[in-house]
Design an enzyme around this catalytic site. Structure first.
Site, PDB file in Angstrom:
ATOM      1  N   LYS A  99      72.185 -40.209  87.212  1.00 38.16           N
ATOM      2  CA  LYS A  99      71.126 -39.719  88.105  1.00 38.16           C
ATOM      3  C   LYS A  99      69.810 -39.583  87.340  1.00 38.16           C
ATOM      4  CE  LYS A  99      74.487 -37.466  91.133  1.00 38.16           C
ATOM      5  NZ  LYS A  99      75.148 -36.250  91.608  1.00 38.16           N
ATOM      6  N   GLN A 139      75.610 -29.977  90.135  1.00 43.08           N
ATOM      7  CA  GLN A 139      76.732 -30.922  90.159  1.00 43.08           C
ATOM      8  C   GLN A 139      78.042 -30.174  90.421  1.00 43.08           C
ATOM      9  OE1 GLN A 139      76.349 -34.201  90.100  1.00 43.08           O
ATOM     10  NE2 GLN A 139      78.495 -34.756  90.069  1.00 43.08           N
ATOM     11  N   ASP A 195      70.687 -32.563  97.876  1.00 43.79           N
ATOM     12  CA  ASP A 195      72.089 -32.931  98.135  1.00 43.79           C
ATOM     13  C   ASP A 195      72.452 -32.736  99.610  1.00 43.79           C
ATOM     14  OD1 ASP A 195      73.742 -34.006  96.165  1.00 43.79           O
ATOM     15  OD2 ASP A 195      73.972 -32.074  95.136  1.00 43.79           O
TER      16      ASP A 195
END
Ligand code: GUN
Length: 292
Positions: free
Chosen positions: A52, A96, A119
């Site tokens: 990412k 994460q 997200d």
């Protein structure tokens, strides 16, 4: 049979984003800034977060990686989230998953400012998605929609079977495929660990989206001719002959299922790269939103 090429499409999307970033730079504007928090040292999670950050560089975004130890307390993580919420330089950030067991994931997801939740995991954003309101769509489902759209795969009136009801993929995917519009307008069946006779269900599907994490679960006899098959599985399977000691394996028995499918995603090179491209897209949207 057509391969839905996630490497190609994600590259196209990254090029489009890089052009937008260049325009911002030309106008002297601040470029998008994505931050990622990772807690602990799980190998797969470190690899994903590393990809990412690298993708940010590739399109000209700023990025910040926050690494916290495996013994981080919930309050320490919540403090860090609050810091990123308050930092005007950060347009969006992710935490994460999965998190170590001493941390309550729900509390963490609730602590993220919904305007920076690229997200799309905060209940506010998930609710907006379910109500067809403009919001951040979780990156993996968003990537699957983008693949279907860019390859012109018909979804209207089709029977879509989703395998797996995770909050990150299966559940949102089942909502998105049934929404009004394109891609969408399909009749959705959401299957999971308590589903009986899954072969009977998958063999009636026009579109199968498998997000189970069981290598080679979906066999050719579970799929009808000309089905569209989307494989979200990315399980590390021990393989002594590979330099890394493992190979990334999907949920779909690609060799045999691809002989019947009309469209299919490979693993690797299908949904995986799309997830990263769509996270960048969400960060660009967050930047544009903050500018207004
Ligand atoms: N873990 C697996 N997939 C994801 C994702 O899309 N976002 C985050 N934050 N964690 C993940």
């Amino acid at each position: 049979m057509t391969i839905l090429d996630g490497n190609k499409i994600s590259n196209d999307i990254k090029n489009e984003i890089a052009l937008e970033v260049q325009k911002m730079k030309d106008k002297g504007e601040k470029v998008p800034h994505l931050a990622a928090i990772i807690v602990g040292n799980d190998g797969a999670s470190l690899t994903y977060v590393g990809s990412k950050v690298k993708a940010c560089e590739r399109v000209g975004f700023e990025s910040t990686l926050v690494q916290m130890s495996n013994t981080t307390s919930e309050i320490e993580l919540l403090d860090k989230i609050n810091e990123l919420n308050m930092n005007p330089d950060i347009d969006g950030f992710i935490v994460q998953l999965p998190l170590p067991s001493q941390i309550d994931t729900q509390k963490v997801l609730l602590a993220v400012n919904p305007d920076k939740d690229v997200d799309g995991f905060h209940p506010t954003n998930f609710g907006k998605m379910a109500l067809d309101m403009s919001t951040f769509i979780p990156a993996t489902p968003f990537g699957i929609l983008e693949l279907l759209e860019r390859y012109g795969v018909e979804t209207k009136g089709k029977h879509t079977v989703v395998i797996g009801r995770s909050h990150i993929v299966g559940r949102p995917m089942s909502i998105l495929m049934g929404r009004k519009g394109f891609p969408g307008n399909s009749t959705v069946t959401l299957t999971h660990s308590h589903t009986k006779n899954i072969t009977q269900i998958t063999s009636q599907a026009d579109i199968i989206i498998s997000a189970l994490g069981v290598p080679n679960f979906l066999k050719a006899e579970m799929v009808k001719d000309d089905a569209v098959v989307i494989d979200v599985g990315i399980t590390r399977v021990t393989d002594e002959s590979s330099p890394k000691g493992y190979t990334i394996t999907g949920d779909v028995d690609f060799e045999n299922v691809s002989k019947k499918a009309s469209f299919i995603t490979p693993v690797p090179g299908g949904v995986g790269p799309m997830t990263i491209a769509m996270l960048l897209k969400n960060t660009l949207l967050a930047r544009e939103h903050h500018r207004k």
